[in-house]
Design a protein around this motif. Structure first.
Motif, short mmCIF file in Angstrom:
data_model
loop_
_atom_site.label_atom_id
_atom_site.label_comp_id
_atom_site.label_asym_id
_atom_site.label_seq_id
_atom_site.Cartn_x
_atom_site.Cartn_y
_atom_site.Cartn_z
N THR A 100 54.29 -29.53 -42.09
CA THR A 100 53.28 -28.57 -42.52
C THR A 100 53.87 -27.17 -42.72
N SER A 127 44.05 -32.38 -52.58
CA SER A 127 45.18 -31.62 -52.05
C SER A 127 46.42 -31.75 -52.92
N MET A 167 36.64 -34.55 -40.38
CA MET A 167 37.41 -35.48 -41.22
C MET A 167 37.63 -36.77 -40.46
N ARG A 187 48.06 -38.87 -38.85
CA ARG A 187 46.72 -38.29 -38.84
C ARG A 187 46.33 -37.87 -40.25
N ASP A 188 45.07 -38.11 -40.60
CA ASP A 188 44.59 -37.77 -41.93
C ASP A 188 44.56 -36.26 -42.16
N ASP A 189 44.18 -35.49 -41.13
CA ASP A 189 44.13 -34.04 -41.32
C ASP A 189 45.52 -33.45 -41.52
N THR A 190 46.50 -33.98 -40.79
CA THR A 190 47.88 -33.52 -40.98
C THR A 190 48.40 -33.94 -42.35
N LEU A 224 40.00 -36.20 -50.31
CA LEU A 224 40.62 -34.99 -49.78
C LEU A 224 42.11 -34.95 -50.10
N ALA A 282 40.84 -38.35 -37.95
CA ALA A 282 41.79 -37.29 -37.63
C ALA A 282 42.23 -37.33 -36.19
N ASN A 286 38.55 -40.43 -46.70
CA ASN A 286 39.37 -39.23 -46.81
C ASN A 286 40.29 -39.24 -48.03
N VAL A 321 46.71 -34.10 -45.06
CA VAL A 321 46.17 -33.14 -46.03
C VAL A 321 47.00 -31.87 -46.04
#
Length: 363
Positions: free
Chosen positions: A206, A264, A1, A228-231, A260, A4, A257, A233
């Motif tokens: 999260t 989500s 991703m 962060r992009d992953d966090t 995504l 991230a 991103n 999501v």
């Protein structure tokens, strides 16, 4: 991703938010904290001293008025100093190992000097414990009352650069500070949010348990402002699962991103790097355009973009002919620009996106 691994460019030199601290891992139950009451230490001490003196004098006056029913150890009547000493001894009894003040001056010294020093001694021993327990009790009561009364609140996950800006925007739109809940793992970020009068929850966004503590299931909206992009999501997925009907707004660094975040469960997705890049490009040739955009995005000064319901007299009219500067029409959850064919005539139930004069924040 994409994006991230790197920190938010706008957060360079700033405090890292909760996603950077824990890497998206849950930290257990969140700790809810309300903004503490603003009391100065001097004021609290003076109020306590005034109350103690009032009680002492009250008892002394009662004894003095009924002095006919009292006798001293030597059988003589009571003076007011004797009554004052009796009141102090009743409030702060102690064993003096057989030593008893007899003269008026000794009793006055006992009341004015010795008794206050005994109080100071007790405060040094147990004052800290009482203060901590009292603050915890007040916090527990405030949190209980807040949970029973809070409605239509907004949860902001991450109190870094983007999160603080989001809170400023909410306050500028008239939202009360106690209706904004900040979630972050960074203690300094939590302290800063609490000092601003916001409700705070220390923990990872999260975590289901943390977001439940923040009242996400009953929230009107959730703002995901992590770095962060992953966090982002993971937080969005968790928030959407807890609050299917809430509006989830997320920020993402990289435009690739965006899909995504939408998958989500995010509603609007703001691309921070793309938006900043476009503004930087405009600033090289038309800096006044950037200045106007900044003005429109600042709700507490100049002009601001707002949304309102249509009035009955406006139905059927063209939004381009209204006294307000209309930018678009929101119909059925979709936004139509003012020049779109669908926006030629205003229909019942529409909402107008327009430019209004900004009003200073009162929160």
């Amino acid at each position: 991703m994409a994006g991230a691994a790197g920190p938010d460019a706008g957060a360079t030199g700033e405090r890292r938010d909760m996603s950077q601290r824990d890497g998206g891992q849950g930290t257990g139950a969140g700790v809810v904290r309300m903004s503490p009451a603003r009391r100065t230490p001097v004021g609290s001490v003076l109020r306590a001293v005034a109350a103690a003196v009032a009680v002492l004098l009250g008892i002394a006056v009662v004894v003095y008025l009924g002095r006919a029913g009292y006798r001293d150890v030597d059988g003589r009547g009571l003076t007011f100093v004797d009554c004052l000493y009796y009141a102090a001894g009743s409030l702060f009894p102690a064993d003096y190992a057989g030593v008893t003040p007899i003269s008026t001056s000794a009793r006055l010294a006992s009341v004015v000097v010795i008794m206050p020093l005994r109080v100071v001694f007790l405060v040094v021993l147990i004052g800290t414990t009482i203060r901590v327990l009292d603050e915890r009790s007040r916090q527990a009561y405030k949190i209980k009352r807040w949970r029973s009364r809070v409605r239509d609140h907004v949860v902001v996950v991450g109190y870094g650069t983007k999160g603080r800006s989001a809170v400023v925007g909410l306050l500028g739109e008239g939202m009360r500070p106690e209706n904004i809940i900040v979630v972050d793992t960074d203690q300094s970020a939590v302290d800063a949010a609490s000092a601003a009068g916001l409700v705070t929850v220390q923990g990872s966004g999260t975590s289901n348990e943390v977001l439940r503590s923040a009242g996400v299931p009953d929230a009107r909206a959730v703002v995901v402002a992590v770095a962060r992009d992953d966090t982002a999501v993971l937080v969005t997925l968790t928030a959407r699962e807890l609050a299917p009907n809430a509006q989830v707004v997320a920020s993402v660094r990289e435009e690739e991103n965006v899909h995504l975040l939408r998958q989500s469960g995010a509603d609007p997705v703001v691309v921070s790097s793309g938006t900043a890049g476009r503004l930087l490009g405009l600033a090289t040739s038309t800096p006044s355009v950037v200045e106007m955009v900044e003005d429109l995005l600042t709700p507490s000064e100049g002009l601001a973009i707002a949304e309102r319901e249509v009035e009955q007299t406006e139905i059927g009219a063209s939004p381009r002919h209204l006294s307000d500067i209309v930018l678009g029409v929101v119909r059925g959850g979709r936004l139509f620009r003012v020049d779109a064919p669908e926006a030629d005539a205003i229909e019942p139930g529409d909402r107008l996106l327009y430019v209004r004069k900004a009003t200073p924040a009162t929160g």
